[in-house]
Design a protein around this motif. Structure first.
Motif, PDB file in Angstrom:
ATOM      1  N   LEU A   1      -0.699   6.093 -13.963  1.00  0.00           N
ATOM      2  CA  LEU A   1      -0.172   4.915 -13.285  1.00  0.00           C
ATOM      3  C   LEU A   1       1.345   5.026 -13.202  1.00  0.00           C
ATOM      4  CD1 LEU A   1      -2.241   2.011 -14.918  1.00  0.00           C
ATOM      5  CD2 LEU A   1      -2.547   3.018 -12.661  1.00  0.00           C
TER       6      LEU A   1
ATOM      7  N   MET B   1      -6.739   2.646  -7.459  1.00  0.00           N
ATOM      8  CA  MET B   1      -5.769   3.244  -8.380  1.00  0.00           C
ATOM      9  C   MET B   1      -6.125   2.909  -9.824  1.00  0.00           C
ATOM     10  SD  MET B   1      -1.680   2.404  -8.695  1.00  0.00           S
ATOM     11  CE  MET B   1      -2.052   0.716  -9.230  1.00  0.00           C
TER      12      MET B   1
ATOM     13  N   GLY C   1       3.500   2.207  -8.207  1.00  0.00           N
ATOM     14  CA  GLY C   1       2.117   1.835  -7.933  1.00  0.00           C
ATOM     15  C   GLY C   1       1.790   0.440  -8.430  1.00  0.00           C
ATOM     16  N   LEU C   2       2.247   0.120  -9.631  1.00  0.00           N
ATOM     17  CA  LEU C   2       2.020  -1.219 -10.177  1.00  0.00           C
ATOM     18  C   LEU C   2       2.775  -2.277  -9.385  1.00  0.00           C
ATOM     19  CD1 LEU C   2       2.162  -0.383 -13.992  1.00  0.00           C
ATOM     20  CD2 LEU C   2       0.129  -0.908 -12.625  1.00  0.00           C
TER      21      LEU C   2
ATOM     22  N   PRO D   1      -4.940  -0.500  -4.492  1.00  0.00           N
ATOM     23  CA  PRO D   1      -4.573  -0.764  -5.880  1.00  0.00           C
ATOM     24  C   PRO D   1      -5.767  -0.821  -6.825  1.00  0.00           C
ATOM     25  CG  PRO D   1      -3.946  -2.631  -4.478  1.00  0.00           C
ATOM     26  CD  PRO D   1      -4.419  -1.549  -3.588  1.00  0.00           C
TER      27      PRO D   1
ATOM     28  N   CYS E   1       0.723  -6.239  -2.942  1.00  0.00           N
ATOM     29  CA  CYS E   1      -0.526  -6.360  -2.185  1.00  0.00           C
ATOM     30  C   CYS E   1      -1.213  -7.689  -2.475  1.00  0.00           C
ATOM     31  CB  CYS E   1      -1.468  -5.208  -2.521  1.00  0.00           C
ATOM     32  SG  CYS E   1      -1.002  -3.616  -1.778  1.00  0.00           S
TER      33      CYS E   1
ATOM     34  N   VAL F   1       0.837  -1.206   0.000  1.00  0.00           N
ATOM     35  CA  VAL F   1       0.000   0.000   0.000  1.00  0.00           C
ATOM     36  C   VAL F   1       0.870   1.253   0.000  1.00  0.00           C
ATOM     37  CG1 VAL F   1      -1.676   1.325   1.334  1.00  0.00           C
ATOM     38  CG2 VAL F   1      -1.949  -1.142   1.098  1.00  0.00           C
TER      39      VAL F   1
ATOM     40  N   GLY G   1       3.500  -2.010  -6.217  1.00  0.00           N
ATOM     41  CA  GLY G   1       2.734  -2.130  -4.982  1.00  0.00           C
ATOM     42  C   GLY G   1       1.504  -2.997  -5.161  1.00  0.00           C
ATOM     43  N   LEU G   2       0.848  -2.890  -6.313  1.00  0.00           N
ATOM     44  CA  LEU G   2      -0.302  -3.733  -6.605  1.00  0.00           C
ATOM     45  C   LEU G   2       0.070  -5.208  -6.550  1.00  0.00           C
ATOM     46  CD1 LEU G   2      -2.947  -3.186  -9.369  1.00  0.00           C
ATOM     47  CD2 LEU G   2      -1.781  -5.366  -9.239  1.00  0.00           C
TER      48      LEU G   2
ATOM     49  N   VAL H   1       1.839   1.948  -3.471  1.00  0.00           N
ATOM     50  CA  VAL H   1       0.726   2.413  -4.293  1.00  0.00           C
ATOM     51  C   VAL H   1       0.445   3.893  -4.067  1.00  0.00           C
ATOM     52  CG1 VAL H   1      -1.765   2.186  -4.680  1.00  0.00           C
ATOM     53  CG2 VAL H   1      -0.351   0.142  -4.477  1.00  0.00           C
TER      54      VAL H   1
END
Length: 305
Positions: free
Chosen positions: A260, A249, A264-265, A246, A271, A128, A267-268, A131
């Protein structure tokens, strides 16, 4: 199978609340949106469930759950945003909920999380953080005490989760939502009236946002959350909250064109891997052929009983 469907529905529908909040708050303000969200939800539920079979004690418990899970949680998140706390900061604080719920669940409920599940909980928090890492600064004029609001919101949801787990497994979820939404409608309606924010804007975008958060977030998200909590443990249900940032997002990218990022990706992915660690069964089943081999007379070691 039903548990998987509820889990997937919970993640998607809970995430939709952030999208609806973005649409509605921009058109009419957060408190106005919350007031009309629960007024409409309460009216629809009362038309559907005209009679609820709850005793006074059960009604009091459900009222407390509504104040905590809807009033306390949503007010803390929305008010923090109004005061300038960055959405990423609130999301990071909210991501502490699975860890806090698992830790308190061991004390209050006796639900034990194993080492693998704790690794997944910590890993989910790291995911998280990746993200939302680009949105944690806040506005220059944000008062310091405003950062306590997301913590209060997170603790309110944890408290509601533990209270529901201990007291209301026999109450139908539909009846629970009736009482909770009526209490939230009274609370947010009073707050909006007292602050001069009750009058709604007569725009299509505002009412579309209200309808979205009523149907998807209130009926769908909260309904799935309580149903899932009754079928699984506090740790399992809470860990799914790691998937909402995510998914939000991705929804913000698809609907609002928000960019994006590589972090972030990443982190996805983290997660999803972290939640998989939490959800894996404690003991993997042993194939029947292996069990037969172990119990064969040719085996030099007797099978354990």
């Amino acid at each position: 199978m039903w548990t998987f469907v509820l889990g997937a529905g919970f993640v998607v529908l809970w995430s939709s609340g952030f999208v609806g909040a973005t649409l509605g708050a921009s058109a009419g303000g957060a408190i106005t949106l919350l007031a009309w969200r629960f007024v409409l939800a309460a009216v629809l539920l009362l038309l559907w469930r005209r009679r609820i079979s709850l005793c006074p004690r059960q009604i009091a418990v459900q009222a407390g759950l509504g104040l905590l899970s809807q009033g306390g949680y949503l007010y803390g998140v929305y008010q923090a945003a109004d005061l300038g706390v960055a959405a990423g900061t609130s999301a990071l604080v909210a991501a502490l909920q699975p860890i806090a719920a698992a830790a308190l669940g061991q004390v209050v409920l006796g639900e034990r999380a194993n080492i693998r599940q704790w690794a997944g909980l910590v890993g989910g928090l790291a995911g998280v953080a990746l993200v939302v890492g680009g949105d944690v600064s806040g506005h220059p004029g944000t008062p310091l005490w405003a950062y306590a609001l997301p913590f209060g919101a997170m603790l309110a949801l944890v408290s509601a989760t533990l209270l529901e787990r201990r007291t209301t497994s026999e109450v139908p979820v539909a009846d629970s939502l009736v009482v909770q939404c009526v209490v939230s409608a009274l609370g947010f309606g009073t707050l909006a009236a007292a602050t001069g924010q009750l009058a709604p804007p007569m725009t299509g975008s505002f009412w579309f946002a209200v309808l979205c958060v009523v149907v998807l977030s209130t009926f769908g998200g909260y309904g799935c959350y309580w149903l899932l909590l009754r079928r699984t443990s506090v740790t399992t249900t809470s860990s799914l909250l790691y998937l909402t940032p995510p998914v939000t997002m991705l929804a913000a990218w698809a609907m609002f064109g928000q960019q994006l990022t590589v972090s972030g990706l990443l982190g996805l992915v983290i997660c999803f891997a972290a939640v998989a660690l939490v959800l894996l069964p404690r003991k993997l089943s042993v194939p029947r052929s292996m069990m037969a081999t172990c119990s064969s007379p040719m085996s030099s070691t007797p099978p354990r009983r």
